[in-house]
Design an enzyme around this catalytic site. Structure first.
Site, mmCIF file in Angstrom:
data_model
loop_
_atom_site.group_PDB
_atom_site.id
_atom_site.type_symbol
_atom_site.label_atom_id
_atom_site.label_comp_id
_atom_site.label_asym_id
_atom_site.label_seq_id
_atom_site.Cartn_x
_atom_site.Cartn_y
_atom_site.Cartn_z
ATOM 1 N N GLY A 1 7.765 -1.036 0.362
ATOM 2 C CA GLY A 1 7.685 0.371 0.010
ATOM 3 C C GLY A 1 8.517 1.237 0.929
ATOM 4 O O GLY A 1 8.098 2.319 1.348
ATOM 5 N N ALA A 2 9.752 0.783 1.222
ATOM 6 C CA ALA A 2 10.591 1.472 2.204
ATOM 7 C C ALA A 2 11.396 2.616 1.617
ATOM 8 O O ALA A 2 12.142 3.268 2.341
ATOM 9 C CB ALA A 2 11.539 0.469 2.864
ATOM 10 N N ASN A 3 11.253 2.889 0.339
ATOM 11 C CA ASN A 3 12.083 3.905 -0.294
ATOM 12 C C ASN A 3 11.556 5.328 -0.115
ATOM 13 O O ASN A 3 12.251 6.288 -0.434
ATOM 14 C CB ASN A 3 12.250 3.618 -1.792
ATOM 15 C CG ASN A 3 10.925 3.595 -2.524
ATOM 16 O OD1 ASN A 3 10.185 2.624 -2.415
ATOM 17 N ND2 ASN A 3 10.604 4.639 -3.262
ATOM 18 N N GLY B 1 8.239 8.021 1.982
ATOM 19 C CA GLY B 1 7.059 8.183 2.819
ATOM 20 C C GLY B 1 7.082 7.424 4.125
ATOM 21 O O GLY B 1 8.070 7.414 4.865
ATOM 22 N N GLY C 1 7.085 4.219 4.709
ATOM 23 C CA GLY C 1 8.037 3.118 4.756
ATOM 24 C C GLY C 1 9.429 3.585 5.096
ATOM 25 O O GLY C 1 10.157 2.934 5.867
ATOM 26 N N SER D 1 -6.225 2.595 5.661
ATOM 27 C CA SER D 1 -6.469 4.028 5.532
ATOM 28 C C SER D 1 -7.854 4.339 6.074
ATOM 29 O O SER D 1 -8.743 3.473 6.097
ATOM 30 C CB SER D 1 -6.394 4.434 4.053
ATOM 31 O OG SER D 1 -6.957 5.714 3.834
ATOM 32 N N TYR E 1 -9.742 2.678 -4.711
ATOM 33 C CA TYR E 1 -8.806 2.814 -3.597
ATOM 34 C C TYR E 1 -9.471 2.406 -2.283
ATOM 35 O O TYR E 1 -8.892 1.656 -1.486
ATOM 36 C CB TYR E 1 -8.299 4.246 -3.510
ATOM 37 C CG TYR E 1 -7.345 4.486 -2.358
ATOM 38 C CD1 TYR E 1 -6.086 3.896 -2.347
ATOM 39 C CD2 TYR E 1 -7.699 5.303 -1.285
ATOM 40 C CE1 TYR E 1 -5.208 4.105 -1.290
ATOM 41 C CE2 TYR E 1 -6.830 5.531 -0.231
ATOM 42 C CZ TYR E 1 -5.580 4.930 -0.238
ATOM 43 O OH TYR E 1 -4.716 5.143 0.814
#
Length: 304
Positions: free
Chosen positions: A21-23, A25, A27, A150, A175
């Protein structure tokens, strides 16, 4: 001791990190910090265009950054296997895996294999990915797995009779379950790595309340409206939130089984320090049962 900031990141030249998820936020910010200290970062994104835009952005911010983009959809175990096989076929060195990607409070949806979307993506996808990459990590230098949870994990419970929340679906409860599952996995992974004499260490982190698109991409209705109001007023910058996972990934004094997070205002803000997980998150019996279920569901068997 002072606050742990990006200035504390050591020289990472020659080290390779995978950031899921580096694209965007956390990441994206983690990748930026790692690349700025000389690391080679394998950025993952499920969307190629968004991934390419993020890679270009960091390339502009960090001249000479050593980056590559690979496609990974954690909601599809076929994609997880293809990603791991690609790293192996390309003889990619791997020192640290940062299990950062996630979805939050989505409407009731399922992954490609039919798992509840949040449990399937946040927990099962990363469980499978870690297992498939564990041999590469074991050959790395100071190898680590960092799993991002979280503060919502403290509201979570593991419903073994309804792991997919098919009965009375609640976006928030699903979640929270996925986030306590992240910690149960991280602690159990460290127990098993220690018992096996593995050089790999498992650490965990949470970003506090950080202003990222995670809060807008998943929630709908009143939850999304609340985020639009609360984020600008209360949330910290993602560059601060990302420090927790970066500290777990790079700090020379980090120890397997540690959990880093924002320490202030009910763990919502601040530079990372060691924080206390819930009692459930540390329960070895629940963790062992979840591990067995996760192996069966994903078809990824660790052998440790």
């Amino acid at each position: 001791m002072g606050k742990w900031t990006a200035e504390a990141i050591p020289d990472l030249t020659g080290r390779t990190y995978v950031v899921t998820g580096a694209n965007s936020g956390l990441g994206l910010e983690s990748t930026r910090m790692l690349a700025a200290r000389g690391a080679h970062v394998v950025m993952t994104s499920r969307d190629r265009l968004k991934g390419e835009a993020a890679l270009a952005r960091i390339g502009q911010d960090v001249p000479g950054a050593s980056l590559e983009l690979r496609i990974l959809d954690l909601a599809d175990l076929e994609s997880v296997r293809a990603f791991a096989e690609g790293l192996r076929n390309d003889a990619t060195r791997l020192d640290v895996l940062i299990n950062n990607a996630g979805v939050m409070m989505t409407p009731q949806r399922t992954t490609k294999q039919g798992f509840e979307m949040q449990f399937g993506t946040n927990h099962l996808g990363h469980f499978a990915l870690t297992g498939l990459l564990l041999d590469l990590l074991a050959a790395g230098d100071d190898p680590r797995v960092v799993t991002v949870s979280s503060t919502f994990h403290k509201q979570g419970k593991i419903d073994f009779d309804d792991l997919m929340h098919a009965k009375g679906y609640s976006p928030t409860a699903a979640y929270a379950q996925s986030k306590v599952a992240n910690l149960l996995f991280g602690f159990e992974l460290q127990r098993r790595l220690t018992a096996a004499g593995s050089p790999v260490r498992s650490l965990m982190a949470h970003p506090g309340y950080s202003n990222t698109n995670l809060q807008f991409a998943g929630p709908t209705g009143w939850r999304k409206a609340l985020m639009h109001v609360a984020n600008p007023l209360m949330a910290q910058k993602p560059a601060i939130g990302a420090l927790a996972e970066v500290r777990a990934a790079v700090a020379p004094d980090a120890v397997g089984g540690q959990y880093y997070g924002s320490p202030s205002l009910f763990e919502s803000r601040g530079c990372p320090e060691l924080v206390q997980p819930s009692r459930l998150a540390q329960d070895p019996q629940v963790a062992a049962r979840l591990w067995d279920e996760s192996e069966k569901l994903t078809g990824v068997f660790y052998g440790i």
